[in-house]
Design an enzyme around this catalytic site. Structure first.
Site, PDB file in Angstrom:
ATOM      1  N   LYS A 182       8.356  -1.299  -2.408  1.00  0.00           N
ATOM      2  CA  LYS A 182       7.705  -0.542  -1.322  1.00  0.00           C
ATOM      3  C   LYS A 182       8.761   0.021  -0.366  1.00  0.00           C
ATOM      4  CE  LYS A 182       4.962   1.122   1.655  1.00  0.00           C
ATOM      5  NZ  LYS A 182       4.196   2.334   1.495  1.00  0.00           N
TER       6      LYS A 182
ATOM      7  N   GLU B 265       0.845  -1.196   0.000  1.00  0.00           N
ATOM      8  CA  GLU B 265       0.000   0.000   0.000  1.00  0.00           C
ATOM      9  C   GLU B 265       0.882   1.249   0.000  1.00  0.00           C
ATOM     10  OE1 GLU B 265      -3.287   0.314  -0.525  1.00  0.00           O
ATOM     11  OE2 GLU B 265      -2.466   2.320  -0.686  1.00  0.00           O
TER      12      GLU B 265
ATOM     13  N   CYS C 289       6.118   4.483   9.147  1.00  0.00           N
ATOM     14  CA  CYS C 289       6.753   3.750   8.039  1.00  0.00           C
ATOM     15  C   CYS C 289       8.189   4.133   7.698  1.00  0.00           C
ATOM     16  CB  CYS C 289       5.894   3.909   6.794  1.00  0.00           C
ATOM     17  SG  CYS C 289       4.288   3.159   6.991  1.00  0.00           S
TER      18      CYS C 289
HETATM   19  P1  NAD Z   1      -1.788  -0.330  12.557  1.00  0.00           P
HETATM   20  O1  NAD Z   1      -0.975  -0.605  13.743  1.00  0.00           O
HETATM   21  O2  NAD Z   1      -2.552   0.952  12.453  1.00  0.00           O
HETATM   22  O3  NAD Z   1      -2.822  -1.532  12.311  1.00  0.00           O
HETATM   23  C1  NAD Z   1      -2.467  -2.875  12.337  1.00  0.00           C
HETATM   24  C2  NAD Z   1      -3.617  -3.642  12.979  1.00  0.00           C
HETATM   25  O4  NAD Z   1      -3.383  -5.040  12.816  1.00  0.00           O
HETATM   26  C3  NAD Z   1      -3.765  -3.403  14.479  1.00  0.00           C
HETATM   27  O5  NAD Z   1      -5.056  -2.898  14.756  1.00  0.00           O
HETATM   28  C4  NAD Z   1      -3.536  -4.790  15.092  1.00  0.00           C
HETATM   29  O6  NAD Z   1      -4.327  -5.022  16.242  1.00  0.00           O
HETATM   30  C5  NAD Z   1      -3.946  -5.689  13.944  1.00  0.00           C
HETATM   31  N1  NAD Z   1      -3.444  -7.065  14.039  1.00  0.00           N
HETATM   32  C6  NAD Z   1      -2.223  -7.503  14.454  1.00  0.00           C
HETATM   33  N2  NAD Z   1      -2.151  -8.831  14.374  1.00  0.00           N
HETATM   34  C7  NAD Z   1      -3.358  -9.272  13.908  1.00  0.00           C
HETATM   35  C8  NAD Z   1      -3.887 -10.536  13.603  1.00  0.00           C
HETATM   36  N3  NAD Z   1      -3.165 -11.660  13.758  1.00  0.00           N
HETATM   37  N4  NAD Z   1      -5.155 -10.616  13.155  1.00  0.00           N
HETATM   38  C9  NAD Z   1      -5.887  -9.487  12.988  1.00  0.00           C
HETATM   39  N5  NAD Z   1      -5.442  -8.251  13.258  1.00  0.00           N
HETATM   40  C10 NAD Z   1      -4.173  -8.137  13.701  1.00  0.00           C
HETATM   41  O7  NAD Z   1      -0.784  -0.445  11.305  1.00  0.00           O
HETATM   42  P2  NAD Z   1      -0.941   0.283   9.892  1.00  0.00           P
HETATM   43  O8  NAD Z   1      -0.436   1.680   9.960  1.00  0.00           O
HETATM   44  O9  NAD Z   1      -2.301   0.017   9.369  1.00  0.00           O
HETATM   45  O10 NAD Z   1       0.141  -0.528   9.052  1.00  0.00           O
HETATM   46  C11 NAD Z   1      -0.095  -1.856   8.654  1.00  0.00           C
HETATM   47  C12 NAD Z   1       0.973  -2.248   7.655  1.00  0.00           C
HETATM   48  O11 NAD Z   1       0.881  -1.427   6.485  1.00  0.00           O
HETATM   49  C13 NAD Z   1       2.400  -2.069   8.169  1.00  0.00           C
HETATM   50  O12 NAD Z   1       3.197  -3.079   7.619  1.00  0.00           O
HETATM   51  C14 NAD Z   1       2.805  -0.738   7.579  1.00  0.00           C
HETATM   52  O13 NAD Z   1       4.205  -0.640   7.408  1.00  0.00           O
HETATM   53  C15 NAD Z   1       2.106  -0.750   6.243  1.00  0.00           C
HETATM   54  N6  NAD Z   1       1.784   0.567   5.689  1.00  0.00           N
HETATM   55  C16 NAD Z   1       1.362   1.572   6.499  1.00  0.00           C
HETATM   56  C17 NAD Z   1       1.038   2.795   5.936  1.00  0.00           C
HETATM   57  C18 NAD Z   1       0.587   3.944   6.810  1.00  0.00           C
HETATM   58  O14 NAD Z   1       0.533   5.054   6.296  1.00  0.00           O
HETATM   59  N7  NAD Z   1       0.252   3.735   8.074  1.00  0.00           N
HETATM   60  C19 NAD Z   1       1.114   2.991   4.559  1.00  0.00           C
HETATM   61  C20 NAD Z   1       1.503   1.949   3.768  1.00  0.00           C
HETATM   62  C21 NAD Z   1       1.831   0.730   4.342  1.00  0.00           C
END
Ligand code: NAD
Length: 467
Positions: A216, A161, A272
């Site tokens: 990414k 993403e 990130c």
């Molecule tokens: P976040 O911490 O906001 O959300 C992750 C969620 O996953 C949490 O609510 C957690 O409770 C849940 N989770 C963990 N283990 C789980 C499981 N086994 N089953 C179900 N739910 C589970 O993280 P985010 O910011 O959404 O980032 C997620 C991923 O996307 C990361 O790898 C991040 O690097 C990537 N990413 C983030 C962004 C951003 O802008 N935040 C952009 C691109 C990519």
């Protein structure tokens, strides 16, 4: 799987654009699911412009937030893993490598619960070759299920993403590109069909799994590098009389460079950039590429230096000490239009000011107070009986004027547009003399401050000449 900053908004947009697809968003954190199901749309766990309007349209139509992870997996033809992948805090690779325990446990759960053929999509940002680990876990579960006469099979895709927090909905609706990595044409085609509902075909890039995973990490590394580059130039500007706003304009006017990500500031934050560069550094060291690793590591060092030097400037301009001084912090989120404080420069800077004995009053239009309590856990809130150190206390308010009242200095840390639009005549009148404003985002209109009784310092320029 994962109802966070990526899982929630991404699935909301897919639900909006693909009415015939039913999407279950599940999370191991019940409070998050409850918040996504809040009646009051202002209580959603993620703030993004326009997000609540989309949630209002799709929630309980074809988008469901639930804690029933097992049944959601059983029902699914395609599963997006959008769980957190923070940096490991202990063990091998601590401080650099991603902690993949949440990804691994998601894969194990999918392996146990899935039925029939399931396409597993990596949405989380993952180190290169993680898809191999996921495949191995899933293949083992296929073997075990055969022993019990259950038929199941999997394809694994990488679909990182690229959304940028604060602009997530716009990025999801109008992506620059969609990247799909994989080696199974049927699975790639299924995922592509979803995006084709609103993204034109020429924007969909298909690669092998490892190129997708590495793209990414590299994209974030290059974006962070740009921030560190312009911040390094901001320091040169302050020393030489050049003005970073003019320099950025001049540099960005070159089409090969462009204007985006050329605003100097207190350093990048968010969940990130730092994590993904550290991951890249770890990968390079693993393959013995020390020169490449050092090159990328410098981007992080520059980011840390920017924060250190801003603190030093604040102390210098406030006569060498902030002990007992009232400091107003405007903006705690790592950037405007988000309620996210992960890796926000405000955390480090506020903690340092408190360590120096300041009394800090914080304003942010969107960040929840409970986040600030966590981020400043070593210091107590003002007026609490259990104050650990009564000289260094902080308070939080949603009223900017309350934050500013009687303060010696204002530090603008987030580029919320409302700060630029404040009536600065009234704000300055509320401060205590001698008054100083530190604008680490260079967002205020200097002309409006010119005749006011206030010292104005801004990033990449320094103190206004009149003062
Ligand atoms: P976040 O911490 O906001 O959300 C992750 C969620 O996953 C949490 O609510 C957690 O409770 C849940 N989770 C963990 N283990 C789980 C499981 N086994 N089953 C179900 N739910 C589970 O993280 P985010 O910011 O959404 O980032 C997620 C991923 O996307 C990361 O790898 C991040 O690097 C990537 N990413 C983030 C962004 C951003 O802008 N935040 C952009 C691109 C990519």
């Amino acid at each position: 799987m994962g109802a966070g900053h990526v899982g929630g908004p991404t699935m909301a947009v897919i639900a909006l654009k693909c009415k015939s697809i039913k999407i279950n968003v599940v999370d191991i954190d019940p409070s998050k699911i409850n918040a996504w199901n809040s009646e009051n749309l202002d209580d959603l766990p993620v703030f993004e412009p326009d997000l609540k309007n989309i949630i209002a349209k799709v929630r309980n139509r074809n988008l469901f937030f639930s804690q029933n992870i097992d049944s959601a997996i059983r029902e699914a033809d395609m599963i997006f893993i959008s769980v957190n992948t923070p940096i490991k805090t202990k063990g091998e690779g601590a401080g650099f490598a991603s902690d993949l325990k949440w990804v691994e446990s998601s894969a194990r759960k999918i392996g146990i619960e899935a039925k029939g053929h399931t396409i597993v999509v990596e949405k989380s940002t993952l180190p290169v070759r993680t898809a191999k680990t996921i495949k191995t876990i899933l293949e083992n579960s296929v073997k075990e299920s055969k022993i019990n006469n259950i038929t199941k099979s999997f394809s694994v895709l990488s679909n990182p993403e690229f959304l940028s927090e604060g602009n997530a909905i716009n990025d999801l609706l109008n992506p620059d590109r969609v990247l799909i990595g994989g080696d199974n044409d049927m699975a790639i085609n299924c995922l592509e069909q979803i995006y084709l509902e609103w993204v034109s075909k020429h924007k969909i890039i298909k690669t092998n799994l490892w190129s997708s995973e590495l793209s990414k990490l590299s994209a974030n590394a290059l974006l962070a590098q740009r921030v560190s580059s312009i911040n390094s130039i901001s320091e040169i500007c302050e020393a030489t009389g050049a003005d970073i706003k003019e320099v950025s304009l001049a540099i960005g006017s070159d089409k090969r460079i462009g204007h985006k990500f050329l605003d100097a500031g207190p350093g990048f934050g968010g969940s990130c950039f730092k994590k993904d560069i550290l991951n890249l550094v770890y990968l390079c060291r693993y393959y013995g590429m020390d020169s490449v690793a050092n090159y990328w590591e410098q981007v992080i060092k520059m980011n840390e230096w920017q924060q250190k030097r801003i603190l030093k400037i604040i102390l210098d301009k406030l006569f060498g000490t902030v002990a007992g001084k009232n400091i107003a912090i405007l903006g705690f989120a790592f950037k405007a239009n988000t309620n996210d404080t992960r890796e926000s420069p405000a955390i480090n800077l506020t903690n340092k000011l408190l360590e120096e004995g300041a009394i800090v009053s914080i304003h942010d239009p969107k960040v929840e107070k409970k986040k600030i309590v966590e981020d400043l856990k070593n210091y107590s809130e003002k007026n609490l009986d259990n104050s650990k150190n009564r000289d260094s206390t902080w308070s939080f308010t949603r009223d900017v004027f309350e934050a500013i009242e009687n303060c010696d200095a204002i530090i603008i840390l987030t580029e919320w547009p409302e700060y630029a639009n404040l009536n600065w005549h009234d704000c300055v009148a509320l401060m205590r003399s001698p008054k100083t404003i530190f604008d680490t985002r260079s967002i205020l209109n200097e002309k409006q401050l010119k005749d006011l009784d206030v010292n104005y310092w801004r990033i990449g320029y320094g103190l206004s000449e009149k003062i």
